[in-house]
Scaffold this active site. Structure first.
Site, PDB file in Angstrom:
ATOM      1  CE1 TYR A 431    -107.051 153.472  18.595  1.00  0.00           C
ATOM      2  CE2 TYR A 431    -105.567 151.843  19.504  1.00  0.00           C
ATOM      3  CZ  TYR A 431    -106.426 152.249  18.515  1.00  0.00           C
ATOM      4  OH  TYR A 431    -106.664 151.426  17.442  1.00  0.00           O
ATOM      5  CD  GLU A 432    -110.092 154.669  23.987  1.00  0.00           C
ATOM      6  OE1 GLU A 432    -110.913 155.566  24.277  1.00  0.00           O
ATOM      7  OE2 GLU A 432    -110.307 153.825  23.111  1.00  0.00           O
ATOM      8  N   GLY A 433    -107.570 159.416  24.495  1.00  0.00           N
ATOM      9  CA  GLY A 433    -107.014 160.633  25.081  1.00  0.00           C
ATOM     10  C   GLY A 433    -105.515 160.658  24.916  1.00  0.00           C
TER      11      GLY A 433
END
Length: 587
Positions: A431-433
C-alpha cells in the site's frame, strides 16, 4: 475472541512519547487535556469493540459484492458506518473551523489503530477520507473547502485517492488519464484507474475522488500531472449530492485479504472534474494525501500486529500441550509455559509496542512541525514517516505469521482467525508505495539531500536517551548498552551510504531496504528505551506497578533480542551489494 483495545498503552505513548509538553504548548492544542483525550478514546474503543470488531470475520467470509456496476458492503457494515457518522468519529483530528474536534494527530493515530485492529477492511474507508481532507485543507480553494470539507469531516461523504492505472503503477509519470478544459472552468476527465480502495460502495451519500490526470498541453512525465476533485455525484448549489457523474465501477478485485474493502476499477468517461491547486502540481499535491496515508498504513501495521498478538496470547494461555522441558512436571502445561512460545509472544509484543511508540512520537513531531516553528521537528518528522510505514508494515507480516505459528496446525485453519490477520497484513508493505519505495525515499530524499544532517540528528537524539539510561538501574543500563551498539551499526552504515552514494549509486541503493529496516529497528528500540525511563519513574511514583514492569520487560526483550539485528542489517549494507548486483538470472 473479542478485541481488547490497548487503551492504557495508547495513553502511555501519548503522555510520554508524543512530545506532549511541546504539543500542549501549541495554541491550537492549549485546551486539550489528557483526561479529555482518555475519555474520547475510551468511547472510541467501545465503538470499535462493540460495533466494528464483530464485522471482521463476517466481512472476510462474505466480502464486498459487485453487481451491474454497484458495490454492496457485507451485512452489518452500513449500520456500523451510520453509527460511526452519528457519533462524529471522522472529525476527531480535523480543524474546528470546518466542523472537526481539533484533537492532536497522535489521538488520531490511536483511533486509527483501534479501528483497524477491530477490522482493517472497515477502517480503510475513514483512513482514506482523512487523507482527502488533509489534501483539501492544504491545497483546496476556499470554495472547494466550503463545498467538500464539511460533509467529509462529518463522514457523510468519503474520499479516495486515484493514482494507479493499468500501465502506471508506482511509475506515475506514465499516467495517461486526460483532463480537457471546459468553457465553464471545469475539466472533462477520461481514463481508467485501478486498485482504488473504496472507489465504490454503499456506505456514504457521495464519494469524492481525488484524481491524477494530465492536461493535454502539459509537460511530459510526472511534472505534467494535475490533481482534480471528481465527485461521484455532482454537488448541487445547496451542497447536496445531485446527478451521477460519468464515473463507473467496472469491477472490484478478488484479493488475498481485506475482503470487505472494495478495491475498484473505475472508468472516467468525460467526468466533470475540478482542478485542485495549480496546474502541473498534481503529484506535489497528491503527496500530501499520500504521506498522510503512508503514516496511517504504518499504524495499520501496528493494529494488525496487536490483534494477532492478542489472539495468540489468549490461545497460548489456554492450549494445554506438552510437559515442561525442565522435567519438573508430569502433566501437560499451557503452551505459554514453553520457552520458545514465550519467545514468539514477546517478539510479537515488543514489535507491536515498538511500532506503536514510534508512531506516537512521529505523530507528535508532525503536529509540532505543522503548527509550530521548529525546523528540527520538521526534519525528524519527515525522516520518521517512511520508517513508520516501512518498518511497521513489514513487521506486521512477521507478527501475524508468528501468530499462525503459535496456533500450530490450528493457525492454518481459517475458522480459528489468525490466518485472516496474516492475509490482511500482507497488503501493508505494498500500500501507498512499496517498502523499496519507502527505502528509496528515506535514502534519496531524507538522507542524501542534506548530506546526512537529519540522519545524524536522529542518531544524536538517541545518544541522549542512552545517557539517561546509563544512569538507571541494571535493566535501564542494559537497554542503553544495546541501544548504543545498534546506533553504532546505524552510524557506520550511514557513513558507508553517504560515501557510496557519491561513488556508486547502485551500491548505495542495493542496501536501501536494509538501511530502512536498520533505522526502523533502531527507532523502535529508542522509543521503547524512552518508554522504559518513563515507566521506571512512574513505578517509583506508585503508578500501576504491573503495567510499568511489563513496559520495562518489553523494552529489555527488544534490546536483547531485536536490536542486535541492526548489526546484521549493517553487514548486508556494507558487504551485500556485490553479491546482489553481480548475480545473474536465466534469460
Amino acid at each position: 475472541m473479542s478485541y481488547q483495545p490497548p487503551l492504557q498503552d495508547l495513553m502511555f505513548c501519548i503522555e510520554h512519547l508524543s512530545h506532549w509538553e511541546n504539543l500542549s504548548a501549541l495554541d491550537v492544542y492549549s485546551d486539550c487535556e489528557l483526561s479529555d483525550i482518555g475519555a474520547a478514546l475510551d468511547g472510541y474503543a467501545r465503538f470499535c469493540t462493540e460495533q466494528v470488531a464483530p464485522l471482521s470475520q463476517v466481512g472476510d467470509r462474505l466480502g464486498a459484492r459487485f453487481d451491474k456496476g454497484r458495490v454492496t458492503m457485507p451485512e452489518g457494515h452500513a449500520r456500523a458506518y451510520a453509527q460511526f457518522v452519528e457519533m462524529g468519529w471522522q472529525a476527531l483530528i480535523h480543524p474546528v473551523e470546518h466542523g472537526g474536534v481539533g484533537l492532536p494527530r497522535v489521538v488520531g493515530a490511536a483511533a486509527v489503530e483501534m479501528l483497524n485492529a477491530a477490522d482493517m477492511s472497515f477502517g480503510l474507508c475513514p483512513l482514506l477520507t482523512d487523507g482527502a481532507i488533509e489534501a483539501l485543507l492544504l491545497t483546496g480553494s476556499d470554495e472547494q473547502k466550503a463545498t467538500y470539507l464539511g460533509p467529509l469531516i462529518a463522514g457523510r461523504w468519503s474520499g479516495t485517492m486515484n493514482l494507479t492505472e493499468p500501465q502506471a503503477g508506482s511509475d506515475l509519470g506514465r499516467v495517461t488519464t486526460k483532463a480537457v478544459r471546459r468553457a465553464d472552468g471545469s475539466f472533462g476527465i477520461t481514463g481508467t484507474k485501478i486498485f482504488i480502495t473504496y472507489g465504490a460502495h454503499d456506505l456514504t451519500e457521495n464519494i469524492i475522488h481525488l484524481v491524477l490526470a494530465r492536461i493535454p498541453d502539459a509537460p511530459a512525465g510526472p511534472k505534467g500531472l494535475s490533481l482534480f476533485i471528481v465527485p461521484q455525484k455532482l454537488v448541487e448549489t445547496d451542497g447536496t449530492p445531485g446527478a451521477e457523474n460519468a464515473v463507473s465501477c467496472v469491477s472490484i478485485e478478488h484479493k488475498l485479504g481485506v475482503h470487505a474493502s472494495p478495491t475498484a476499477v473505475l472508468d472516467y468517461d468525460d467526468a466533470a472534474g475540478f482542478l485542485i491547486g495549480q496546474e502541473n502540481c498534481g503529484l506535489e499535491h497528491m503527496f500530501i494525501m499520500m504521506n498522510a496515508a503512508r503514516f496511517s498504513v504504518g499504524v495499520q501495521g501496528v493494529a494488525i500486529s496487536d490483534r494477532a498478538y492478542q489472539r495468540a496470547l489468549a490461545y497460548a494461555g489456554g492450549r494445554v500441550q506438552g510437559r515442561p522441558v525442565n522435567g519438573l512436571g508430569k502433566d501437560a502445561v499451557p503452551i505459554i509455559d514453553h520457552p520458545d512460545v514465550r519467545r514468539m509472544l514477546l517478539r510479537m509484543r515488543s514489535l507491536t509496542e515498538g511500532g506503536r511508540a514510534m508512531a506516537a512520537a512521529t505523530a507528535g513531531l508532525l503536529d509540532v512541525a505543522h503548527h509550530g516553528d521548529d525546523p528540527e521537528a520538521r526534519a525528524l518528522a519527515e525522516f520518521m514517516v517512511p520508517l513508520v510505514k516501512g518498518f511497521c508494515s513489514e513487521r506486521a507480516v512477521e507478527v501475524a505469521s508468528l501468530g499462525v505459528q503459535i496456533h500450530g496446525g490450528m493457525g492454518f485453519i481459517e475458522e480459528t482467525g489468525p490466518a485472516q490477520h496474516y492475509r490482511d497484513a500482507r497488503i501493508l508493505p505494498i500500500y501507498e508505495g512499496t517498502t523499496a519505495i519507502q527505502a528509496n525515499d528515506l535514502l534519496g530524499r531524507k538522507v542524501m539531500r542534506d548530506g546526512g544532517a537529519t540522519a545524524r540528528l536522529f542518531a544524536s537524539r538517541i545518544a541522549q536517551t542512552e545517557a539517561q539510561l546509563a544512569s538507571g538501574d541494571a535493566s535501564a543500563r542494559a537497554i542503553g548498552t544495546s541501544l548504543a551498539q545498534a546506533r553504532s551499526a546505524y552510524e557506520t552504515a550511514l557513513d558507508w551510504m553517504l560515501e557510496n552514494s557519491r561513488k556508486n549509486i547502485d551500491r548505495a541503493f542495493a542496501g536501501s531496504v536494509p538501511f530502512l529496516m536498520l533505522s526502523g529497528t533502531l527507532a523502535a528500540g529508542w522509543m521503547l528505551g524512552k518508554g522504559a525511563l518513563a515507566a521506571h519513574a512512574a513505578r517509583a511514583a506508585g503508578q500501576d506497578s504491573a503495567f510499568m514492569t511489563r513496559k520495562i520487560a518489553t523494552a529489555l526483550f527488544f534490546a536483547r533480542h531485536i536490536l542486535p539485528e541492526c548489526t546484521t542489517e549493517q553487514t548486508r549494507i556494507l558487504l551485500g551489494a556485490p553479491s546482489l548486483l553481480d548475480a545473474t538470472f536465466p534469460d
